[in-house]
Motif scaffolding. Structure first.
Motif, short mmCIF file in Angstrom:
data_model
loop_
_atom_site.label_atom_id
_atom_site.label_comp_id
_atom_site.label_asym_id
_atom_site.label_seq_id
_atom_site.Cartn_x
_atom_site.Cartn_y
_atom_site.Cartn_z
N GLN A 1 -21.10 19.81 41.43
CA GLN A 1 -20.62 20.97 40.69
C GLN A 1 -19.11 20.94 40.47
O GLN A 1 -18.60 21.41 39.45
CB GLN A 1 -21.03 22.25 41.41
N HIS A 2 -18.40 20.35 41.43
CA HIS A 2 -16.94 20.25 41.30
C HIS A 2 -16.51 18.89 40.73
O HIS A 2 -15.32 18.57 40.71
CB HIS A 2 -16.28 20.49 42.66
N ASP A 3 -17.50 18.12 40.27
CA ASP A 3 -17.23 16.85 39.59
C ASP A 3 -16.29 15.95 40.40
O ASP A 3 -15.24 15.51 39.91
CB ASP A 3 -16.65 17.12 38.20
N LEU A 4 -16.68 15.70 41.63
CA LEU A 4 -15.83 14.96 42.56
C LEU A 4 -15.42 13.59 42.03
O LEU A 4 -14.28 13.14 42.22
CB LEU A 4 -16.55 14.79 43.90
N LEU A 5 -16.34 12.90 41.35
CA LEU A 5 -16.07 11.55 40.86
C LEU A 5 -15.71 11.53 39.38
O LEU A 5 -15.61 10.46 38.78
CB LEU A 5 -17.27 10.64 41.13
N GLY A 6 -15.54 12.70 38.79
CA GLY A 6 -15.08 12.78 37.41
C GLY A 6 -16.07 12.30 36.38
O GLY A 6 -15.66 11.90 35.27
N CYS A 7 -17.36 12.32 36.67
CA CYS A 7 -18.34 11.83 35.72
C CYS A 7 -18.45 12.71 34.48
O CYS A 7 -19.01 12.30 33.46
CB CYS A 7 -19.72 11.71 36.38
N LYS A 8 -17.90 13.91 34.54
CA LYS A 8 -17.91 14.80 33.39
C LYS A 8 -16.57 14.76 32.65
O LYS A 8 -16.38 15.46 31.66
CB LYS A 8 -18.20 16.23 33.84
N ASN A 9 -15.67 13.93 33.14
CA ASN A 9 -14.35 13.79 32.53
C ASN A 9 -14.07 12.29 32.38
O ASN A 9 -13.78 11.61 33.36
CB ASN A 9 -13.28 14.45 33.39
N ARG A 10 -14.22 11.79 31.19
CA ARG A 10 -14.14 10.35 30.96
C ARG A 10 -12.83 9.75 31.45
O ARG A 10 -12.80 8.65 32.01
CB ARG A 10 -14.32 10.05 29.46
N GLN A 11 -11.73 10.45 31.27
CA GLN A 11 -10.43 9.93 31.69
C GLN A 11 -10.39 9.73 33.20
O GLN A 11 -9.90 8.71 33.69
CB GLN A 11 -9.32 10.88 31.24
N ILE A 12 -10.91 10.70 33.94
CA ILE A 12 -10.93 10.59 35.40
C ILE A 12 -11.87 9.47 35.84
O ILE A 12 -11.55 8.67 36.73
CB ILE A 12 -11.35 11.93 36.04
N THR A 13 -13.04 9.41 35.20
CA THR A 13 -14.02 8.38 35.57
C THR A 13 -13.46 6.98 35.35
O THR A 13 -13.64 6.08 36.18
CB THR A 13 -15.31 8.54 34.74
N GLU A 14 -12.77 6.79 34.24
CA GLU A 14 -12.18 5.47 33.97
C GLU A 14 -11.15 5.11 35.03
O GLU A 14 -11.03 3.94 35.42
CB GLU A 14 -11.57 5.47 32.57
N ALA A 15 -10.41 6.09 35.50
CA ALA A 15 -9.41 5.83 36.55
C ALA A 15 -10.11 5.44 37.85
O ALA A 15 -9.66 4.53 38.56
CB ALA A 15 -8.55 7.08 36.76
N ILE A 16 -11.22 6.10 38.16
CA ILE A 16 -11.96 5.79 39.38
C ILE A 16 -12.58 4.40 39.29
O ILE A 16 -12.55 3.60 40.25
CB ILE A 16 -13.03 6.86 39.65
#
Length: 359
Positions: free
Chosen positions: A23-38
């Motif tokens: 729910q808090h999108d810990l790994l950023g899967c709902k935010n492409r920019q964050i996911t790419e960084a991870i």
């Protein structure tokens, strides 16, 4: 973060943890920019960071909610495969990448990604020297291979290397780790539906090889071997229609959820004496601050806002062996005492392979 997930009690307590992370999108899967960084961290960062990130991915993938969350970003499969196949990564990182991929192979669209990327060929290659593999790598590699080979696309992929694939599988039938046998049997049965693979198997004397493993004290294995032999001697043409376009959900019941103890093995970061770590660190340094802030605002935290670690847990009911195969890891303390084995979330496709023995 990973310890809160892996060391929570199976049931409501663990469900609360994974839901909060998603729910808090810990790994950023709902935010492409964050996911790419991870994902960049997974490929280019420090070895310790890579390892603990893979542990966290593996923890997420152990639960259906986590698989659905990770499955929303297919590029993760590519990054995990790069980590898995790189000789530069440490063994624990690669094991966790493999475990994550095997659990994500419950998702049909991710199965397709894995098949198209050529991972079947890589799996067959490493399984040629099965004695050099850790138990974890062996078991999850065979389970992943079966999941992918249950797909029409996966079976066809084995065609060009059919001799090599059949040799590897026949060798694995005699491996000392007998817990991999249902996966080996499932893979064999599936790929033998392809005429050219079936013809190759006949030419190498596969029926005689299979009969060598028939034993009086193994009625279930004998029954599976009999169906493999029947498939071997059939003349049925392969159905080229894959079920990729089916509208039904490919995802699995919650009884597929399991958290194997191997996720916490060989920790490379060890706390100093008296140092707060894990759950104690979170509840002491962070939960306390949140609670204090609420009190200053005159708000009492409701029971629904309490820490997940204080919730009443539900003990999972042990599953039948064939649906949740136990492994030799049980003797090494790999089971968590909640009725699940290390391959507890092995796959919905494994259940399909069981049903095919009934055909």
């Amino acid at each position: 973060m990973c310890e809160r997930l892996t060391r929570s009690e199976s049931g409501e307590q663990r469900d609360t943890v994974i839901l909060a992370y998603v729910q808090h999108d810990l790994l950023g899967c709902k935010n492409r920019q964050i996911t790419e960084a991870i994902l960049k961290m997974l490929v280019d960062s420090d070895e310790v960071v890579q390892q603990y990130l893979c542990r966290l991915f593996n923890g997420f993938a152990s639960l259906s909610v986590g698989r659905a969350y990770l499955g929303s970003y297919p590029e993760l499969v590519q990054a995990l495969q790069k980590t898995l196949t790189s000789d530069e990564r440490d063994p624990i990182t690669r094991e966790n990448a493999l475990g994550t991929l095997q659990k994500l192979s419950l998702k049909r669209h991710l199965q397709t990604c894995m098949i198209e990327s050529g991972i079947i060929s890589w799996l067959v290659q490493i399984l040629e020297d099965s004695d050099a593999l850790s138990d974890y790598t062996l078991e999850y590699s065979v389970a992943l291979l079966m999941n992918l080979c249950l797909r029409t696309q996966g079976k066809k992929t084995c065609g060009p290397e059919r001799g090599k694939v059949l040799k590897v599988l026949s060798d694995l039938l005699g491996h000392e780790d007998q817990e991999i046998r249902p996966y080996v049997n499932g893979t064999l049965y599936s790929i033998l539906s392809v005429p050219e693979i079936r013809n190759e198997a006949r030419a190498m004397g596969m029926e005689e090889i299979l009969k060598c493993f028939v034993k009086e004290d193994s009625p279930e294995m004998n029954r599976q071997l009999q169906f493999i032999i029947k498939q071997l001697n059939s003349e049925i043409a392969m159905d080229d229609t894959d079920s990729d376009d089916e509208e039904e959900d490919d995802e699995e019941d919650q009884d597929q959820d399991a958290m194997e103890a191997d996720l916490d093995k060989a920790e490379i970061i060890n706390p100093r004496a008296g140092e707060l770590v894990g759950e104690k660190l979170l509840t002491t340094e962070y939960l306390g601050i949140v609670t204090s802030a609420r009190s200053q605002r005159g708000q009492e935290p409701s029971s629904r806002q309490g820490t997940a670690m204080n919730r009443e847990s539900k003990v999972a009911t042990p599953h039948e062996v064939l649906q949740r195969p136990s492994t030799r890891s049980g003797s090494r303390g790999s089971n968590r005492g909640d009725g699940h084995s290390r391959l507890g979330s092995a796959s919905k496709d494994f259940e399909c392979s069981q049903s095919m023995w009934q055909l």
